[in-house]
Design a protein around this motif. Sequence first.
Motif, short mmCIF file in Angstrom:
data_model
loop_
_atom_site.label_atom_id
_atom_site.label_comp_id
_atom_site.label_asym_id
_atom_site.label_seq_id
_atom_site.Cartn_x
_atom_site.Cartn_y
_atom_site.Cartn_z
N ILE A 43 0.85 -1.21 0.00
CA ILE A 43 0.00 0.00 0.00
C ILE A 43 0.87 1.25 0.00
CG2 ILE A 43 -1.50 1.45 1.41
CD1 ILE A 43 -3.26 -0.67 1.98
N GLU A 44 1.83 1.28 0.90
CA GLU A 44 2.62 2.51 1.08
C GLU A 44 3.39 2.89 -0.18
OE1 GLU A 44 3.41 2.27 5.85
OE2 GLU A 44 5.10 2.44 4.47
N GLU A 121 -4.33 6.75 -5.91
CA GLU A 121 -4.00 6.69 -4.48
C GLU A 121 -4.94 7.56 -3.65
OE1 GLU A 121 0.12 7.01 -3.20
OE2 GLU A 121 0.68 6.69 -5.28
N SER A 122 -5.07 7.18 -2.40
CA SER A 122 -5.88 7.99 -1.49
C SER A 122 -5.12 9.26 -1.16
CB SER A 122 -6.13 7.21 -0.21
OG SER A 122 -6.61 8.08 0.79
N TYR A 126 -2.41 7.81 4.89
CA TYR A 126 -1.20 6.98 4.89
C TYR A 126 -0.39 7.10 6.17
CZ TYR A 126 -2.03 5.66 0.12
OH TYR A 126 -2.59 5.12 -1.00
N LEU A 129 -2.02 4.91 8.63
CA LEU A 129 -1.80 3.51 8.26
C LEU A 129 -0.40 3.06 8.65
CD1 LEU A 129 -3.30 1.24 6.59
CD2 LEU A 129 -1.88 1.95 4.68
N ARG A 130 0.59 3.89 8.31
CA ARG A 130 1.98 3.52 8.59
C ARG A 130 2.19 3.33 10.09
NH1 ARG A 130 4.70 7.81 6.11
NH2 ARG A 130 3.85 6.88 4.23
N VAL A 193 -8.37 2.73 2.39
CA VAL A 193 -7.43 2.87 3.51
C VAL A 193 -8.09 2.43 4.81
CG1 VAL A 193 -5.92 4.46 4.77
CG2 VAL A 193 -6.26 4.75 2.31
#
Lengths: 239, 239
Positions: A43-44, A121-122, A126, A129-130, A193
Motif C-alpha cells: 500500500i505505502e 491513491e488515497s 497513509y 496507516l503507517r 485505507v
Amino acid sequence: MDKLQLDQHISQQYNADLEKLRTQLLEMGGVVEDQVADAVNAIENADGGLAEKVLKTEDEVDRREVELDEACTLILARRQPAASDLRLVLMVAKATRDLERMGDEANKIAKMAIALNDEGESPRGYVELRHLASNVLKLVNTSLDAFARFDVYAAMKVVRDDKDIDREYKSSMRELITYMMEDPRSISRVMNVMWALRALERIGDHARNIAEHVIYLVHGMDVRHISPAEIEKQLEAKL
Amino acid sequence: MDKLQLDQHISQQYNADLEKLRTQLLEMGGVVEDQVADAVNAIENADGGLAEKVLKTEDEVDRREVELDEACTLILARRQPAASDLRLVLMVAKATRDLERMGDEANKIAKMAIALNDEGESPRGYVELRHLASNVLKLVNTSLDAFARFDVYAAMKVVRDDKDIDREYKSSMRELITYMMEDPRSISRVMNVMWALRALERIGDHARNIAEHVIYLVHGMDVRHISPAEIEKQLEAKL
C-alpha cells in the motif's frame, strides 16, 4: 515458573512430535508475519507486484494450517497427551487458526493496495496507516516470540499493547471520516485505507489471542474475556 | 452415511459427557442466534433498549465459551477419545469459538444501533441491511440445524449460500458508498450502517465455518479452503 519443559518423555518420537508442532507453528508465524509486512509495504509504495506476491502466499498459509491441524489431531489420537502436553497441542491448534486469519487479513490489505493502484491513491490516511502498521507488526512479532520462548511476560505485554492499538485505530478512523467529509470525491479511495486499517486492527486482535494462548499454555489459565489488570493479578497469585 | 451415532459406548458416563457437549453447543448457538436477531431489530426499530440487552448477553456468551472449552479439554484428558468421538470434541471446541465470534459481531451491530440513535438515523442503507440480515439469520439457523442433525446436506447448503451472501454484501457496500457521495453530510451515519453490514457478513462466515466443521465431523474431511463444487465432488466420492 514461566518456562515450560517439553523434553521429558520416555518416547523420543513423542518428544520429536511435540517439538515439531512448535517449529511448524513458528514457521507458519514467520510466513504470516512477512505477508502482513509485505501487504503494508504494497500500500505505502503503491507496489502492485508486492501485493500480488502476498495474495499468492495464501495457498501456502492455508496448506500449513491444514497440515498443522492434522498433526495436532494425530498426536491427540495416538499419544493421548495429558496436562501441559495436551495444553500445547490445543494451543497450537488454536494459534494456527489465528495465524490463518492474520494471513486472510493481510490478503485484504493487499487487495486494498491493488484497488488503490487502480482507482488512484488515497489523498489521506497513509500516516495513520503507517503508524498503526508498525505497532501491529511489533505486536505480531512479540506474540510469536512469547510462544517461541513460552514467555508469559512478553505475552502480557501483547495483551496490554493491543488495547493501545484499539485506541489508535479508533482515533484514526475518526480522522479518516473527517477527510471524507472534507473531500467527498475521495470517499471510495479513503474507504480502501479504512478497510486496511480495519484489517490491521483485526491482526492485532489475533496477536493478542496468541498471547492469551501462551498464558493458557504455561499456566493453564483461561484469560480470554479478562482485563489485563485482572490477568496480572491472577498471574501474581500464581507466583 | 450422513448420520453420526453417538450412543455406542460401554461407559454410560462417557455417552452422557459427549451428549452434553452437543446440547451445550446448541444452547450456546440459540443464545447467539437471538443476539444477532435482536441486534438487527435494534437497528431497524431504533430500539436502544434492545441494543443494550444484546450487549448485556456478552458475559453469558463468554462464560458459555469458557465452560464448553473446559468441558472439551476435560473429555480429551479423561476419555482420550478416538475417531469420530475425537472429531466431535475438536469440532465442538472450534464451533464454540465461531459462536463466540458471532456474538462479538452481534455486539458490534448493537453498538452501531446505539450510535445511530445518538447521531440520528441513517438516511439510507436500511433496505440493504434488512435483506442481508434476513439471509444471514437463515444461514446461522441452518448451520446449527446441520450440527443438531449431523446433516451434511444442510451443511453444504450453508457453504453454498454463504457465497451469495458475500456477493450481496459487496453490492450493498457499493450502494452505500454512492449514498455517501451523494450526501456527504450523511457519511458518519451511513458508515454505521456499513459496519453493521460488515458484521453481518462476518457472522455469515462463522456460520459457514460451523457448517465446514459438521462436514469434518461426519466425514473426517477438512473442507476449508476448498470451493463448494470441489467439496461436493469429494462428498460424492465418499458415498
